[in-house]
Design a protein around this motif. Structure first.
Motif, PDB file in Angstrom:
ATOM      1  N   MET A 220      37.604   9.547   2.886  1.00  0.00           N
ATOM      2  CA  MET A 220      38.744   9.154   3.534  1.00  0.00           C
ATOM      3  C   MET A 220      39.883  10.477   3.201  1.00  0.00           C
ATOM      4  SD  MET A 220      39.553   5.425   2.049  1.00  0.00           S
ATOM      5  CE  MET A 220      38.497   3.932   2.391  1.00  0.00           C
ATOM      6  N   SER A 221      40.859  10.666   4.137  1.00  0.00           N
ATOM      7  CA  SER A 221      41.791  11.758   3.859  1.00  0.00           C
ATOM      8  C   SER A 221      42.848  11.076   2.786  1.00  0.00           C
ATOM      9  CB  SER A 221      42.520  12.010   5.020  1.00  0.00           C
ATOM     10  OG  SER A 221      43.370  10.939   5.368  1.00  0.00           O
ATOM     11  N   TRP A 222      43.679  12.230   2.160  1.00  0.00           N
ATOM     12  CA  TRP A 222      44.403  11.920   1.101  1.00  0.00           C
ATOM     13  C   TRP A 222      45.510  10.944   1.687  1.00  0.00           C
ATOM     14  CZ3 TRP A 222      44.461  11.198  -3.689  1.00  0.00           C
ATOM     15  CH2 TRP A 222      45.680  11.007  -4.429  1.00  0.00           C
TER      16      TRP A 222
ATOM     17  N   GLN B 114      46.364   6.976   0.473  1.00  0.00           N
ATOM     18  CA  GLN B 114      47.913   6.476   0.195  1.00  0.00           C
ATOM     19  C   GLN B 114      48.183   5.516   0.870  1.00  0.00           C
ATOM     20  OE1 GLN B 114      49.678  10.406   0.516  1.00  0.00           O
ATOM     21  NE2 GLN B 114      49.983  10.256  -1.995  1.00  0.00           N
ATOM     22  N   GLU B 115      48.055   5.389   2.413  1.00  0.00           N
ATOM     23  CA  GLU B 115      48.385   4.366   3.192  1.00  0.00           C
ATOM     24  C   GLU B 115      47.593   2.994   2.886  1.00  0.00           C
ATOM     25  OE1 GLU B 115      47.493   5.480   7.140  1.00  0.00           O
ATOM     26  OE2 GLU B 115      49.243   7.319   6.876  1.00  0.00           O
ATOM     27  N   GLN B 116      46.530   3.099   2.107  1.00  0.00           N
ATOM     28  CA  GLN B 116      45.671   1.862   2.034  1.00  0.00           C
ATOM     29  C   GLN B 116      45.661   1.371   0.890  1.00  0.00           C
ATOM     30  OE1 GLN B 116      44.190   0.234   4.777  1.00  0.00           O
ATOM     31  NE2 GLN B 116      45.066   1.883   5.870  1.00  0.00           N
ATOM     32  N   PHE B 117      45.468   2.160  -0.320  1.00  0.00           N
ATOM     33  CA  PHE B 117      45.341   1.433  -1.512  1.00  0.00           C
ATOM     34  C   PHE B 117      45.966   2.383  -2.737  1.00  0.00           C
ATOM     35  CE2 PHE B 117      41.248   3.700  -0.567  1.00  0.00           C
ATOM     36  CZ  PHE B 117      41.405   4.621  -1.713  1.00  0.00           C
ATOM     37  N   PHE B 118      46.323   3.510  -2.607  1.00  0.00           N
ATOM     38  CA  PHE B 118      46.750   4.335  -3.711  1.00  0.00           C
ATOM     39  C   PHE B 118      48.002   3.798  -4.471  1.00  0.00           C
ATOM     40  CE2 PHE B 118      49.330   7.646  -5.604  1.00  0.00           C
ATOM     41  CZ  PHE B 118      48.239   8.302  -6.520  1.00  0.00           C
TER      42      PHE B 118
END
Length: 88
Positions: A44-46, A50-54
């Motif tokens: 996955m891209s950074w 960040q959008e999904q689970f960070f």
């Protein structure tokens, strides 16, 4: 009546090969990942991370200086659970 013969030398070679394979896997496991390793492991891209689970409160992360680190075992477990919770 059933009779089984085992070639001890061949069995020993198979055991040694399997043990070597397992040890190689254990040695390859990191204690923690950095952001680059997290991206590599998840494919996955950074931005997507960040959008999904960070920012999920259960996502294990620690900031040391200006870098983020992720405990390998905890992160892997979180990601497996996160993925199974995603709807299709």
């Amino acid at each position: 009546m059933l009779s089984v013969t085992v070639d001890e030398k061949e069995a020993r070679l198979l055991f040694k090969a399997k043990i070597a394979e397992i040890l190689k896997e254990v040695d390859a496991e990191y204690v923690f990942w950095d952001a680059a390793e997290l991206k590599r492991r998840t494919c996955m891209s950074w931005n997507f991370i960040q959008e999904q689970f960070f920012y999920h409160p259960g996502f294990p992360k620690r900031k040391v200086g200006s870098k983020w680190y992720f405990p390998a075992r905890e992160t892997r477990e979180f990601l497996e659970n996160w993925l199974s919770e995603q709807s299709y």
